[in-house]
Design an enzyme around this catalytic site. Structure first.
Site, PDB file in Angstrom:
ATOM      1  N   ASP A   1       0.844  -1.199   0.000  1.00  0.00           N
ATOM      2  CA  ASP A   1       0.000   0.000   0.000  1.00  0.00           C
ATOM      3  C   ASP A   1       0.877   1.247   0.000  1.00  0.00           C
ATOM      4  OD1 ASP A   1      -2.232   1.784   0.345  1.00  0.00           O
ATOM      5  OD2 ASP A   1      -3.302   0.181   1.356  1.00  0.00           O
TER       6      ASP A   1
ATOM      7  N   HIS B   1       1.748   3.333  -3.197  1.00  0.00           N
ATOM      8  CA  HIS B   1       0.920   4.422  -3.728  1.00  0.00           C
ATOM      9  C   HIS B   1       1.465   5.793  -3.329  1.00  0.00           C
ATOM     10  CE1 HIS B   1      -2.269   1.889  -5.281  1.00  0.00           C
ATOM     11  NE2 HIS B   1      -2.416   1.287  -4.121  1.00  0.00           N
TER      12      HIS B   1
ATOM     13  N   SER C   1     -11.044   0.833   2.166  1.00  0.00           N
ATOM     14  CA  SER C   1     -10.172   1.415   1.143  1.00  0.00           C
ATOM     15  C   SER C   1     -10.298   2.925   1.043  1.00  0.00           C
ATOM     16  CB  SER C   1     -10.490   0.808  -0.228  1.00  0.00           C
ATOM     17  OG  SER C   1     -10.619  -0.582  -0.168  1.00  0.00           O
TER      18      SER C   1
ATOM     19  N   HIS D   1      -8.210  -3.790   7.484  1.00  0.00           N
ATOM     20  CA  HIS D   1      -7.302  -2.945   6.707  1.00  0.00           C
ATOM     21  C   HIS D   1      -7.903  -1.552   6.721  1.00  0.00           C
ATOM     22  CE1 HIS D   1      -4.441  -2.010   3.368  1.00  0.00           C
ATOM     23  NE2 HIS D   1      -5.402  -1.172   3.004  1.00  0.00           N
TER      24      HIS D   1
ATOM     25  N   HIS E   1      -7.747   2.788   6.555  1.00  0.00           N
ATOM     26  CA  HIS E   1      -7.068   3.977   6.043  1.00  0.00           C
ATOM     27  C   HIS E   1      -7.387   5.140   6.961  1.00  0.00           C
ATOM     28  CE1 HIS E   1      -5.027   3.049   2.197  1.00  0.00           C
ATOM     29  NE2 HIS E   1      -5.794   1.974   2.262  1.00  0.00           N
TER      30      HIS E   1
ATOM     31  N   TYR F   1     -11.901   5.766  -3.222  1.00  0.00           N
ATOM     32  CA  TYR F   1     -10.767   4.843  -3.192  1.00  0.00           C
ATOM     33  C   TYR F   1      -9.481   5.640  -2.976  1.00  0.00           C
ATOM     34  CZ  TYR F   1      -8.391   0.512  -4.740  1.00  0.00           C
ATOM     35  OH  TYR F   1      -7.642  -0.648  -4.820  1.00  0.00           O
TER      36      TYR F   1
END
EC number: 4.1.3.39
Length: 340
Positions: A17, A20, A170, A199, A201, A290
């Site tokens: 990740d 990115h 996400s 997961h 963010h 996203y």
């Protein structure tokens, strides 16, 4: 078993990740240095791939500085304890790519689909199990469906052979109640032997809080990254989550100070754009977009003289999902033609 007695599986995503955050430009030396630090700090697994998974290096998603196999091999050279993980999105990566990653050293695979499209993961999950890999189902953009529907999709992945199912925020758009509801739905639907993972963010600054709530609801595996290195405002910062877990008396098996040093001394200096909550990354979480759309939207905004926030909010309004990066330019052109 309560949170204090069970061992949390710490899954680092700095080298996947985190790609990115620097447009997939880690050098092999960077990858080796980060992996060595993570391994010595005691994490359970280290995920390695292009930000969009195996075979993600492309015009649509961005070309990587190296191939997935080169990155995986660089990690395999230095790790002694942690398992090497990788990510595969059906439609981008293939079972042939997975076999090559396995041969290079990957032993964990997370097969990722949009949260309502688990049915496209069957071939890849079954093949991963045939290789003997630790096989995880990864339901991206989990905020875009109900807890009940997410549980239905999770059961599909379980039926194909996945032994762990992830709730994947996400867009960094979920709050603690959203997380709690989804884990309760999964725990009710899945076999007790099937593990679950989170997961998160950090677009609403809730990455650590959401991960803590997930563990309170029985979550087994927690994704996090050094200095939060990841798409958008990043993932749950690993060193912050571990510090919070330590204060809660949870068993995480890692060296907090080693993680703090790695975050500040190795990872943060690599960032060409700060990984933080700011105007643009906050828009991701607020609009439910996203997270990896961030850098693409900023490029489009610069090219067409627009505000990245306006592009991101419109992407959220249109409910664009991962894989639709090509629509970012379309949205920008629409905004040019029809300014508010």
């Amino acid at each position: 078993m309560n949170e204090k007695s069970r061992k949390i599986y710490v899954s680092d995503v700095t080298l996947r990740d985190g790609m990115h955050a620097i447009r997939h430009q880690y050098s092999l030396a960077d990858v080796g240095r980060i992996a060595r630090a993570l391994d010595q700090a005691g994490v359970d697994s280290i995920e390695v791939a292009h930000g969009d998974g195996l075979r993600g290096s492309s015009f649509n998603y961005g070309f990587g500085a190296h191939t997935d196999l080169e990155w995986i091999a660089a990690v395999a050279e230095v790790v002694e304890q942690a398992k090497i993980a990788t990510l595969l999105l059906p439609g981008i990566g293939t079972i042939h790519d997975l076999k090559a990653a396995y041969d290079a050293g990957a032993r964990v695979v997370r097969v990722a689909t949009h949260c309502t499209e688990a049915d496209i993961s069957r071939q890849h999950i079954e093949y991963a199990r045939s290789l003997g890999m630790d096989t995880v189902g990864f339901l991206m953009m989990s905020h875009m469906t109900t807890p009940e529907n997410l549980a239905v999709e999770a059961r599909k992945m379980e039926s194909y052979g996945a032994t762990c199912i992830y709730v994947v925020d996400s867009g960094g758009a979920m709050n603690m109640n959203d997380i709690r509801d989804r884990f309760r739905a999964l725990k009710e639907a899945l076999d007790p032997a099937t593990q679950t993972g989170i997961h998160a963010h950090h677009n609403l600054s809730l990455g650590v809080a959401n991960s803590i709530v997930a563990v309170e609801e029985g979550c087994d595996r927690v994704d996090a990254s050094l200095a939060g290195m990841g798409a958008g405002a990043g993932n749950a910062p690993l060193e912050v989550f571990i510090a919070a877990a330590e204060r809660l008396g949870w068993n995480h098996g890692t060296d907090l100070y080693a993680l703090m040093d790695a975050a500040d001394d190795i990872v943060r200096p690599l960032q060409d754009r700060p990984v933080r909550v700011d105007r643009e990354t906050l828009a991701l979480g607020y609009a439910g977009v996203y997270s990896s759309f961030l850098r693409h939207s900023e490029v489009a905004a610069d090219r067409y003289g627009l505000k990245a926030v306006d592009i991101l909010v419109e992407l959220g309004r249109r409910k664009m999902v991962g894989g639709q990066e090509d629509m970012i330019v379309d949205v920008a052109l629409d905004l040019l033609r029809n300014p508010a």
